[in-house]
Structure formats: structure tokens, C-alpha cells
Design a protein around this motif. Structure first.
Motif, short mmCIF file in Angstrom:
data_model
loop_
_atom_site.label_atom_id
_atom_site.label_comp_id
_atom_site.label_asym_id
_atom_site.label_seq_id
_atom_site.Cartn_x
_atom_site.Cartn_y
_atom_site.Cartn_z
N ASP A 172 0.80 -1.24 0.02
CA ASP A 172 -0.09 -0.04 -0.11
C ASP A 172 0.88 1.13 -0.35
O ASP A 172 0.33 2.24 0.30
CB ASP A 172 -0.96 0.02 1.11
N ARG A 173 2.23 1.06 -0.33
CA ARG A 173 2.84 2.26 -0.23
C ARG A 173 3.00 2.75 -1.83
O ARG A 173 2.14 2.42 -2.79
CB ARG A 173 4.32 1.91 0.11
N ALA A 174 4.13 3.51 -2.13
CA ALA A 174 4.20 4.05 -3.40
C ALA A 174 4.33 2.94 -4.64
O ALA A 174 5.04 1.91 -4.35
CB ALA A 174 5.58 4.78 -3.52
N ARG A 175 3.53 3.12 -5.73
CA ARG A 175 3.53 2.24 -6.67
C ARG A 175 4.31 2.36 -7.74
O ARG A 175 4.61 3.55 -8.21
CB ARG A 175 2.13 1.99 -7.20
N VAL A 176 5.44 1.52 -7.98
CA VAL A 176 6.32 1.65 -9.19
C VAL A 176 5.64 1.07 -10.39
O VAL A 176 5.50 -0.32 -10.33
CB VAL A 176 7.60 0.67 -9.09
N THR A 177 4.89 1.75 -11.41
CA THR A 177 4.16 1.35 -12.34
C THR A 177 4.69 0.72 -13.63
O THR A 177 4.13 0.11 -14.39
CB THR A 177 3.13 2.45 -12.37
N ALA A 178 5.91 1.62 -13.97
CA ALA A 178 6.52 1.12 -15.15
C ALA A 178 8.03 1.45 -15.21
O ALA A 178 8.48 2.51 -14.53
CB ALA A 178 5.85 1.82 -16.25
N ARG A 179 8.69 0.60 -16.29
CA ARG A 179 10.01 1.08 -16.23
C ARG A 179 10.26 1.30 -17.77
O ARG A 179 9.98 0.59 -18.75
CB ARG A 179 11.16 -0.15 -15.78
N TYR A 180 11.27 2.25 -18.23
CA TYR A 180 11.76 2.19 -19.44
C TYR A 180 13.27 2.35 -19.66
O TYR A 180 13.94 3.43 -18.77
CB TYR A 180 11.01 3.55 -20.06
N SER A 181 13.86 1.58 -20.20
CA SER A 181 15.37 1.74 -20.49
C SER A 181 15.71 1.76 -21.93
O SER A 181 14.94 1.09 -22.94
CB SER A 181 16.03 0.50 -19.79
N ALA A 182 16.73 2.42 -22.31
CA ALA A 182 17.44 2.46 -23.67
C ALA A 182 18.96 2.33 -23.60
O ALA A 182 19.36 2.92 -22.52
CB ALA A 182 17.08 3.45 -24.50
N GLN A 183 19.63 1.71 -24.68
CA GLN A 183 21.08 1.61 -24.66
C GLN A 183 21.43 2.28 -26.04
O GLN A 183 20.82 2.26 -26.76
CB GLN A 183 21.49 0.14 -24.75
N ALA A 184 22.75 2.95 -26.01
CA ALA A 184 23.56 3.47 -26.99
C ALA A 184 24.85 2.60 -27.22
O ALA A 184 26.00 2.88 -26.46
CB ALA A 184 23.65 4.84 -27.18
N GLY A 185 24.73 1.43 -27.75
CA GLY A 185 25.81 0.58 -27.65
C GLY A 185 27.11 0.96 -28.26
O GLY A 185 28.20 0.46 -28.10
N GLU A 186 27.00 2.08 -29.21
CA GLU A 186 28.39 2.43 -29.64
C GLU A 186 29.33 3.18 -28.80
O GLU A 186 30.31 3.51 -28.97
CB GLU A 186 28.00 3.83 -30.73
N PHE A 187 28.57 3.45 -27.54
CA PHE A 187 29.66 3.97 -26.15
C PHE A 187 29.85 2.84 -25.26
O PHE A 187 30.23 3.10 -24.15
CB PHE A 187 28.86 5.17 -25.65
N ASN A 188 29.91 1.76 -25.72
CA ASN A 188 30.20 0.71 -24.90
C ASN A 188 31.33 0.53 -24.15
O ASN A 188 31.78 0.04 -22.95
CB ASN A 188 29.77 -0.75 -25.43
N ARG A 189 32.45 1.27 -24.71
CA ARG A 189 33.84 1.32 -24.24
C ARG A 189 34.02 2.78 -23.50
O ARG A 189 35.12 2.76 -22.98
CB ARG A 189 34.81 0.94 -25.28
N HIS A 190 33.04 3.35 -23.40
CA HIS A 190 33.06 4.79 -22.64
C HIS A 190 33.56 4.62 -21.29
O HIS A 190 32.80 4.10 -20.37
CB HIS A 190 31.71 5.69 -22.84
N GLU A 191 34.45 5.31 -20.82
CA GLU A 191 35.00 5.11 -19.45
C GLU A 191 34.83 6.55 -18.28
O GLU A 191 35.26 6.26 -17.22
CB GLU A 191 36.49 4.54 -19.25
N GLY A 192 34.30 7.50 -19.08
CA GLY A 192 33.93 8.51 -18.33
C GLY A 192 35.10 9.71 -18.33
O GLY A 192 34.70 10.71 -18.03
N ASN A 193 36.20 9.39 -18.67
CA ASN A 193 37.21 10.53 -18.79
C ASN A 193 37.83 10.40 -20.34
O ASN A 193 39.02 9.98 -20.23
CB ASN A 193 38.32 10.24 -17.71
N GLU A 194 36.99 10.89 -21.15
CA GLU A 194 37.52 10.62 -22.54
C GLU A 194 38.76 11.77 -22.90
O GLU A 194 38.47 13.00 -22.23
CB GLU A 194 36.34 10.75 -23.59
N PRO A 195 39.56 11.35 -23.73
CA PRO A 195 40.52 12.39 -24.09
C PRO A 195 39.65 13.64 -24.70
O PRO A 195 38.84 13.51 -25.53
CB PRO A 195 41.49 11.70 -25.09
N SER A 196 40.30 14.81 -24.50
CA SER A 196 39.77 16.07 -24.95
C SER A 196 39.61 15.96 -26.69
O SER A 196 38.77 16.47 -27.32
CB SER A 196 40.44 17.16 -24.81
N ASN A 197 40.38 15.35 -27.22
CA ASN A 197 40.32 15.23 -28.79
C ASN A 197 39.42 14.01 -29.31
O ASN A 197 39.22 14.08 -30.47
CB ASN A 197 41.81 14.98 -29.49
#
Length: 328
Positions: A172-197
Motif C-alpha cells: 500500500d505504499r508507493a507504486r512503481v508502475t513502469a520502467r523504460y530503458s534504452a542503450q546506445a551501444g556505440e559507447f560501450n567502451r566509454h570510461e567517463g574520462n575521454e581524451p579532449s580530442n
């Protein structure tokens, strides 16, 4: 209906690092500091000495103190985290459950492949494994243990606030009614600190998250400007302000007040923001809250949470004075 959020327990280390302290340790320039402060809205970051197990043990002990009667009914514990491996391979988070009084047959697993977005689809996974009357516990939190983890260049600095989210299949608490997810596989090797170039994902980020939010709203059958609140990942102020303007969402409906308080706390951000909205009495019966996060790799994920009448979600926090919620 995916499940119900029965409570949220928040553990925030009382020790903090200021932006200046982090900048010195990370080798940020004076210009970087001005950008992080003025445009990104970052001020301070919770930090706890010790290991990830020390951090998660503090969270679990706080959760157990508030839910002692429910511990025998928790059948699954799921730790959603960003870094693929939190411990040496011969160690498991299962040991923490034993020390905190969980049943020996409580199942434990970890999820990680969505990185910072992992904690949102984890709700559907955990609830799908429950029988009527059982509970699952979703743990979110990890350590900013290394500069490559602590800093995402030109984007954000990580905090260590954590959450334990109690879930049920029906309630009877908050209802989680739906989820939506999507991926962009071309960035699968992205590590968060890309070189500026090779800016790669940084250039695609706004189009990716904007498309994800439009698709999520269509999947939820609820227009973005009809959402009562959006509880996002706390990357920085300027990126969310830009997204709000791009999608014609009032900036006041995106909860951003935790960004200066905590920084970007990996996958815990949307739940920290939902907890703050609850404690600040900013939610009304029938409100719809969209939880949103993006993880490297790249994954967009979102949940739609609906607030029922008369059954506010309990929020437990270790802070003696929980921050007041002020208008954005």
C-alpha cells in the motif's frame, strides 16, 4: 505494476570534502573549480574512511534498526553498483548480511551492467522474484576510491551517500508502475574520462537523454510536462537545466537541491531525491514522479512512481537534521 517501494533508508557519512579539497587532490585548475561551483552547482561531497563494506555496513545497521521485525521476510538482497567489482574476487557482500542478522537463506546478488542507471531496472528484477508477503532489499552505494572513479572530467565529482530501498510485490505504499530503458551501444567502451580530442559521449549526451525521456514518457502514457516531479541523477545543475529547456519541462519540477549537498552519488541519486521530496512533504496523493539516470556504456533508465493516498513512504536518515526542501 512492477512493485512497491515500502521505505527508503538513507545513510550519509557525516565527514565531507569541500570542492576545494577535492580539486586539490584531483589536480583541477582554478578555472575548473569555478566551472564546477558556478555552473555545475557542486559544493561538498560526503566521504567515509574505510572500505565499501564499512560504508554499506553502516547503511545496513541503520536499516535493520528501523525494520527489525521485517528482516525474516526479506528473501532477496540486491546491491546495484557502478564499478564492476567492488571487492577482491574471493570476497562477497553476502558476509555483511550475516553480520547484520539476515537469514542464512536470504539470496544475495549484485547488478552492475547499467552502471549509474543500474539501480532503476534493479527494482523490476528484485520484485519479479518475490512471492506474496515477501520483501526485497535494494542496496545502492559505493566508494569514490580512486581519481578515475571520483571525477568525471568536465562533468561532476562523486559523493558517497547510500540508500537501502525496501521493495514488495504488492503493498500500500508507493507504486512503481513502469520502467523504460534504452542503450546506445556505440559507447560501450566509454570510461567517463575521454581524451579532449575524442569527446564522443559528451557530444551525444543531451540528444541521448532527451530522446530517452521522450520515449519513457510515451511508454508511461504521461506527458513530460504532466509529471509532478522528476528525480534525476545528480550529475550537475547546468546539464539538467539544459535538458529541461530542451524538453519544455519547468525547471522547478526537476529536483536538483541535492547536487550541492552530495555531488553525484553513483546510482543512489534518484532515491536520495525521492527521499528528500518525501521528507520535505513535496508530494501529494496521486503525484507521479519520474526517476531518471544515465550510466556509461551508455544506458538510459527510468521508473514511474505513483504516490497513493494516505500511505507516505517512511524515510529513515542518519543525519540529525535532515536538509529542508526549498523551492528550486
Amino acid at each position: 505494476m512492477l512493485g512497491h517501494i515500502e521505505s527508503i533508508t538513507v545513510y550519509v557519512p557525516e565527514q565531507r570534502k569541500s570542492l576545494a579539497e577535492c580539486a586539490s587532490a584531483l589536480g583541477l585548475s582554478a578555472l575548473d573549480v569555478r566551472m564546477f561551483a558556478r555552473f555545475y552547482g557542486l559544493e561538498s561531497f560526503p566521504r567515509q574512511p574505510g572500505s565499501v563494506d564499512d560504508l554499506m555496513r553502516a547503511l545496513l545497521e541503520q536499516f535493520v534498526a528501523a525494520h527489525a521485525d521485517l528482516i525474516p521476510r526479506i528473501r532477496h538482497v540486491v546491491h546495484a553498483h557502478t564499478v564492476p567489482a567492488l571487492r577482491p574476487f574471493d570476497q562477497s557482500g553476502r558476509a555483511l548480511l550475516d553480520t547484520c542478522g539476515f537469514s542464512a537463506d536470504t539470496e544475495y546478488c549484485s547488478l552492475t551492467m547499467g552502471h549509474c542507471a543500474t539501480s532503476l531496472p534493479a527494482v523490476e528484477y528484485a520484485c519479479s522474484r518475490l512471492a506474496e508477503g515477501e520483501y526485497a532489499l535494494l542496496l545502492i552505494g559505493e566508494k569514490a576510491f580512486h581519481p578515475r572513479v571520483e571525477l568525471i572530467d568536465d562533468t561532476t565529482i562523486m559523493g558517497e551517500a547510500t540508500c537501502a530501498v525496501l521493495l514488495s510485490r504488492s503493498g500500500d505504499r508507493a507504486r512503481v508502475t513502469a520502467r523504460y530503458s534504452a542503450q546506445a551501444g556505440e559507447f560501450n567502451r566509454h570510461e567517463g574520462n575521454e581524451p579532449s580530442n575524442d569527446p564522443g559521449f559528451a557530444e551525444a549526451y543531451f540528444a541521448f537523454i532527451s530522446a530517452g525521456m521522450r520515449s519513457a514518457a510515451q511508454h508511461f502514457d504521461c506527458a513530460l510536462d504532466a509529471m509532478d516531479w522528476i528525480a534525476p541523477h545528480n550529475v550537475n545543475l547546468s546539464s539538467w537545466q539544459k535538458v529541461a529547456d530542451e524538453l519544455a519541462i519547468p525547471r522547478s519540477r526537476i529536483f536538483l537541491q541535492n547536487i550541492p549537498r552530495y555531488g553525484h552519488c553513483f546510482g543512489a541519486d534518484p532515491y536520495l531525491n525521492l527521499a528528500a521530496l518525501i521528507r520535505g512533504r513535496q508530494l501529494s496523493p496521486g503525484d507521479r514522479v519520474m526517476l531518471v539516470s544515465v550510466g556509461m556504456g551508455a544506458t538510459f533508465s527510468s521508473l514511474l512512481v505513483e504516490v497513493p493516498a494516505g500511505n507516505e513512504i517512511p524515510v529513515f536518515c542518519n543525519l540529525k537534521q535532515y536538509p529542508d526542501v526549498r523551492p528550486n
